[in-house]
Design an enzyme around this catalytic site. Structure first.
Site, mmCIF file in Angstrom:
data_model
loop_
_atom_site.group_PDB
_atom_site.id
_atom_site.type_symbol
_atom_site.label_atom_id
_atom_site.label_comp_id
_atom_site.label_asym_id
_atom_site.label_seq_id
_atom_site.Cartn_x
_atom_site.Cartn_y
_atom_site.Cartn_z
ATOM 1 N N SER A 1 17.253 17.547 4.303
ATOM 2 C CA SER A 1 14.931 17.275 4.083
ATOM 3 C C SER A 1 14.437 18.761 4.367
ATOM 4 O O SER A 1 15.068 18.886 5.746
ATOM 5 C CB SER A 1 15.550 16.222 5.107
ATOM 6 N N GLU B 1 17.806 18.548 -8.277
ATOM 7 C CA GLU B 1 17.212 17.333 -9.548
ATOM 8 C C GLU B 1 17.821 15.829 -9.116
ATOM 9 O O GLU B 1 19.008 16.241 -8.922
ATOM 10 C CB GLU B 1 17.438 18.090 -10.719
ATOM 11 N N ASP C 1 18.379 8.768 0.328
ATOM 12 C CA ASP C 1 17.022 8.841 -0.716
ATOM 13 C C ASP C 1 17.229 7.163 0.011
ATOM 14 O O ASP C 1 17.476 6.730 -0.058
ATOM 15 C CB ASP C 1 17.753 8.775 -2.045
HETATM 16 P P1 IMP Z 1 12.332 9.608 0.280
HETATM 17 O O1 IMP Z 1 13.569 9.469 -0.357
HETATM 18 O O2 IMP Z 1 12.452 9.633 1.750
HETATM 19 O O3 IMP Z 1 11.519 11.366 0.015
HETATM 20 O O4 IMP Z 1 11.475 8.860 -0.222
HETATM 21 C C1 IMP Z 1 10.779 8.262 -1.238
HETATM 22 C C2 IMP Z 1 9.659 7.282 -1.782
HETATM 23 O O5 IMP Z 1 10.103 6.286 -1.234
HETATM 24 C C3 IMP Z 1 8.938 7.666 -0.803
HETATM 25 O O6 IMP Z 1 7.842 9.466 -1.649
HETATM 26 C C4 IMP Z 1 7.720 6.322 -0.292
HETATM 27 O O7 IMP Z 1 6.712 7.006 -1.715
HETATM 28 C C5 IMP Z 1 8.878 5.757 -0.322
HETATM 29 N N1 IMP Z 1 9.336 5.224 0.925
HETATM 30 C C6 IMP Z 1 11.037 5.467 1.139
HETATM 31 N N2 IMP Z 1 10.622 5.007 2.905
HETATM 32 C C7 IMP Z 1 9.575 4.212 2.843
HETATM 33 C C8 IMP Z 1 8.780 3.947 4.208
HETATM 34 O O8 IMP Z 1 9.537 4.025 5.279
HETATM 35 N N3 IMP Z 1 7.510 3.673 3.718
HETATM 36 C C9 IMP Z 1 7.034 3.684 3.182
HETATM 37 N N4 IMP Z 1 7.063 4.182 1.758
HETATM 38 C C10 IMP Z 1 8.356 4.604 1.950
#
Ligand code: IMP
Length: 196
Positions: free
Chosen positions: A8, A39, A68
């Site tokens: 990340s 991707e 994710d």
């Molecule tokens: P990532 O996989 O952590 O990048 O999260 C993908 C998407 O899920 C983020 O861009 C948010 O839209 C949503 N998301 C993930 N975790 C959270 C959280 O703790 N609070 C709010 N939205 C979240």
């Protein structure tokens, strides 16, 4: 000190994870010079976490942890789910995305407003073997947007047992109950055993 890479570029995530793994040197993508786009074409949170972890492990051959996450809304058949970041387009503000979800659930009784924040974590260990765990925070979609803390869908999500959205909580309080924390709690012992 044994090293592991967090797949990340998000400094906040790296800090949150480092705090739970004090005995290891936790480094990010910048530290290993990884700047490719990965991707995420999996169909589940688990698949996408694994795709990220493998891509980074293949690049650096250092044990790698990837996650994710997203929001799954029962009344929307689990959407936005793995498309949480892409929902309604990357350029749409979260105020608009959150408002759209509230409107989609307009008039639904409390028991039909269930939702989950889900986080899958994938770890590729020192032998190149993969491990996948999942953390789920259960709650419901509120009828209004409230709070300034956190990010994304936090202003509309109320965890069961609470009266207000996650965006009303301090970051440190959120981090104690979050889907990421729940997944990481399960992964810590796997990482500790591997890097012992
Ligand atoms: P990532 O996989 O952590 O990048 O999260 C993908 C998407 O899920 C983020 O861009 C948010 O839209 C949503 N998301 C993930 N975790 C959270 C959280 O703790 N609070 C709010 N939205 C979240």
């Amino acid at each position: 000190m044994k090293k592991l890479v967090i797949a990340s570029g998000n400094a906040h995530k790296i800090n949150e994870i480092s705090a739970m793994l004090p005995d290891f040197e936790v480094i990010g993508l910048k530290d290993i010079g990884f700047d490719h786009d990965i991707e995420e074409n999996g169909t589940t949170f688990e698949e996408n976490a694994l795709i990220k972890a493998k891509a980074v492990y293949d690049f650096c051959a250092i044990p790698t942890l990837a996650d994710d996450s997203g929001l799954c809304v029962d009344a929307m058949d689990g959407k936005p789910g793995i498309y949480s970041a892409r929902f309604m387009g990357h350029d749409t503000s979260y105020t608009q995305k959150n408002q759209a979800i509230i409107e989609a659930l307009d008039g639904l009784d409390h028991e039909k407003r269930g939702a989950q924040f889900v986080c899958a974590m994938a770890y590729i260990d020192t032998h190149g073997k993969d491990h996948v765990v999942k953390g789920v925070l259960n709650g419901y979609i509120n009828t209004t947007i409230e709070g300034e803390h956190g990010f994304g869908y936090d202003p509309i999500f109320v965890p069961y047992g609470y009266d207000h959205s996650i965006a009303m909580m301090d970051e440190s309080d959120k981090n104690k109950i979050s889907h990421r924390h729940l997944a990481l709690e399960k992964m810590v012992s796997i990482i500790e055993t591997d890097l012992d």
